[in-house]
Scaffold this active site. Structure first.
Site, PDB file in Angstrom:
ATOM      1  N   GLU A  38      25.886 -13.604  11.946  1.00 24.77           N
ATOM      2  CA  GLU A  38      26.288 -15.011  11.923  1.00 24.77           C
ATOM      3  C   GLU A  38      25.661 -15.752  10.739  1.00 24.77           C
ATOM      4  O   GLU A  38      25.283 -16.920  10.853  1.00 24.77           O
ATOM      5  CB  GLU A  38      25.953 -15.703  13.255  1.00 24.77           C
ATOM      6  CG  GLU A  38      26.836 -15.241  14.403  1.00 24.77           C
ATOM      7  CD  GLU A  38      26.812 -16.168  15.602  1.00 24.77           C
ATOM      8  OE1 GLU A  38      26.188 -17.250  15.504  1.00 24.77           O
ATOM      9  OE2 GLU A  38      27.394 -15.815  16.634  1.00 24.77           O
ATOM     10  N   HIS A  73      19.146 -16.312  19.877  1.00 21.67           N
ATOM     11  CA  HIS A  73      19.076 -14.901  20.233  1.00 21.67           C
ATOM     12  C   HIS A  73      17.662 -14.385  20.019  1.00 21.67           C
ATOM     13  O   HIS A  73      16.916 -14.920  19.183  1.00 21.67           O
ATOM     14  CB  HIS A  73      20.028 -14.062  19.369  1.00 21.67           C
ATOM     15  CG  HIS A  73      21.473 -14.183  19.755  1.00 21.67           C
ATOM     16  ND1 HIS A  73      22.217 -13.135  20.211  1.00 21.67           N
ATOM     17  CD2 HIS A  73      22.313 -15.256  19.735  1.00 21.67           C
ATOM     18  CE1 HIS A  73      23.451 -13.536  20.458  1.00 21.67           C
ATOM     19  NE2 HIS A  73      23.536 -14.819  20.179  1.00 21.67           N
TER      20      HIS A  73
END
Length: 595
Positions: free
Chosen positions: A301, A568
């Site tokens: 990402e 995350h």
């Protein structure tokens, strides 16, 4: 094969593309900040409560007005830039490459393959480097600042020496009564070119829970005797002379038939010997810092171009070879228009000699704007005495995100098997020695939710998942990698150390980690849901490596150093690779045939 740095065939097209993006960027920047001004993060909401009630609405109004004016002015320039930018994507290679011949950070000497084995550390992390307005939907902001901080954390891990004491399994050493330490690995490290032997208590793996306390106490007592150190928890560097005397003393206390095996040597009578771990043993732990001596970093990402540029600039001194801006744009190679790349960013301390990217054909919803796919890379990690290249394969991916679309992820996993095999078959040479084959990424499905067909996909049988003992069953010590976004900035989890402490407690994990919505509560199959949703994976396989190569999982780490910087948990895996000399391997096969 030598990779070209620019994604375009010549400098003229590259400069034209740069000019076109410069015309588009003011419009993109204005729109991004205008939308972001209406979406505060929970951290900003906390700050807003400490201010006067009228200050926040005034800030939003004036920011919106300023960005709206800039947006209106920049739209005509953006249209001109887009007309130039879109056709150029047809001739663009789907990644950019950057490398330096002499990185500033000291790199290890080239591995010759045989003799002592070598460890390789892999790290995977989803950073959520989206445009500011989109990142705020994940309760994150200030993408540029986060990029600088994260790059600094990763670079520090390369400079930090790896200090570890390795202990054999109690099942192997039950008959050894003379010494609390049966094997000591001497870690040669150097961020500045020097070497030294280190003895320290870091993580004591392969210890039964029933014997853990007694074993640790014995280790501490032994360190006290060898080092005269009053605090057994201190990590103390032992001089070479003390190390030698300690090893002599340990060997003297053992009988001739019960000699301890040094972890730095995996040979026994001409054949390699693995650690005899139990099937369910996992050398996993939660660490507040990135693993030391990281060799390969796969970041996901990383969509924002400026954040990718900052990462490349700051990581380049430590990681000499970087693939970034991976993916396609426009209508190149896909039926849908792609405005964002795949978000994959790969940094390696070893030379990248081949790479290929494939874009997933079936993507819908918000994922349709991003060119998600699979990046396959071939890396040279050494050279044998005979001149054979020692190489490894690393594949990185980010699968479809919408939870209900399991059939799309199933299709993507099937495509990955074909693409990985095709890449390795076309790039592999008979004169090369393949020593590892690793697959990593954000798969966007976990192993503890109910009715997820991806858990039984063939790719999870081809590759080994160190954290999984079967579909729907996680190994002890495994935790989820997806944080709850609304609680990321609370005091118990806003620092790496506090997040580590919270995740070690099951009740707190339920507050700060995402858990499956539909666990198998009424199912007859036992499922491990106590650790949370683990959607980030680091996998490896052994059937594709060269003959005589032995792969051993040395450690697996859940990393909390990016607390407050992403939603995350990064994960790390270290593989210890050893190679048997050809003559020893042939002799062992002859002996087996005779038997």
């Amino acid at each position: 094969m030598v990779l070209r740095e620019s994604p375009f065939p010549n400098a003229c097209i590259h400069d034209l593309h740069t000019a076109a993006w410069a015309l588009i960027f003011p419009c993109f920047w204005s729109l991004d900040h205008m939308v972001a001004s209406f979406k505060p993060t929970t951290y900003e909401e906390q700050q807003k409560q400490e201010q006067e009630c009228y200050i926040w609405p005034m800030k939003v109004f004036f920011r919106f007005l300023m960005y709206l004016i800039l947006l209106v002015i920049s739209i005509p320039l953006a249209l001109v830039g887009f007309i130039i930018w879109a056709p150029l994507q047809q001739v663009r290679r789907p990644f950019s490459f950057s490398h330096v011949k002499t990185p500033k950070v000291y790199t290890q000497e080239e591995w010759m393959g045989y003799g002592d084995g070598k460890g390789f550390s892999f790290v995977e992390a989803n950073l959520c480097f989206l445009p500011n307005c989109l990142a705020r939907f994940n309760n994150l902001s200030q993408t540029q600042r986060r990029a600088v901080q994260i790059a600094g954390h990763i670079s520090d891990s390369v400079n930090r020496p790896r200090i570890q004491v390795c202990m054999d399994s109690p099942s192997m050493t039950a008959s050894l009564q003379g010494s609390p330490l049966t094997a000591v690995r001497q870690v040669s490290y150097s961020a500045t070119g020097t070497q030294g032997s280190v003895l320290a208590v870091n993580n004591l793996h392969h210890i039964d829970s029933s014997e853990e306390n007694s074993e640790v106490e014995n280790v501490h007592e032994y360190l006290d005797e060898c080092q005269s150190n009053k605090d057994p928890l201190d990590l103390t560097v032992v001089e070479e002379s003390n190390m030698s005397s300690a090893m002599d003393e340990m060997q003297a206390n053992q009988s001739s038939k019960q000699q301890a095996l040094s972890s730095s040597s995996l040979k026994c009578q001409g054949k390699p010997q693995k650690k005899q771990n139990r099937k369910d043993d996992l050398p996993a732990g939660i660490s507040p810092v990135f693993p030391a001596d990281v060799a390969f970093v796969c970041l996901l990402e990383v969509f924002e171009k400026r954040a990718a540029a900052k990462l490349k600039q700051l990581l380049q001194p430590a990681f000499g070879h970087i693939l970034y801006d991976v993916g396609v744009y426009g209508f190149q190679g896909c039926c849908e228009f792609k405005f964002f790349n795949s978000g994959i960013f790969l940094a390696s301390r070893y030379p990248i000699i081949d790479a290929k990217f494939h874009c997933f054909p079936r993507i819908r919803g918000e994922d349709g704007l991003a060119a998600k796919g699979l990046l396959c890379v071939k890396i040279q990690v050494g050279l044998t005495e005979k001149g054979q290249k020692i190489v490894g394969y690393l594949s990185c991916t980010h699968l479809h995100a919408i939870a209900e679309d399991c059939h799309i992820r199933q299709s993507q996993l099937s495509h990955m098997i074909v693409w990985i095999n095709d890449f390795q078959s076309t790039s592999r040479s008979e004169e090369e020695k393949v020593v590892f084959d690793v697959l990593c990424g954000d798969f966007n499905f976990d192993n503890c939710s109910l009715d997820q067909l991806e858990q039984q996909h063939q790719i999870l049988q081809i590759y080994k998942d160190p954290c999984c003992s079967g579909p729907g069953r996680e190994k002890p010590g495994v935790i989820g990698t997806l944080l709850q976004q609304r609680t990321m900035y609370e005091d118990p989890v806003k620092s790496p150390e506090s997040l580590q402490r919270a995740l070690e407690i099951e009740e707190l994990r339920k507050q700060y980690l995402e858990f499956p919505v539909n666990p198998a509560v009424n199912s007859t199959e036992p499922r491990s849901v106590g650790g949370g949703r683990r959607i980030d994976y680091l996998l490896y396989r052994e059937d594709t490596v060269a003959k005589g190569v032995i792969t051993e999982l040395e450690e697996f780490t859940f990393i909390t150093q990016l607390a407050g910087l992403t939603d995350h948990l990064p994960i790390g895996m270290r593989l210890f690779i050893s190679m048997v000399p050809e003559e020893d391997d042939d002799a062992s096969h002859d002996l087996d045939d005779e038997l």
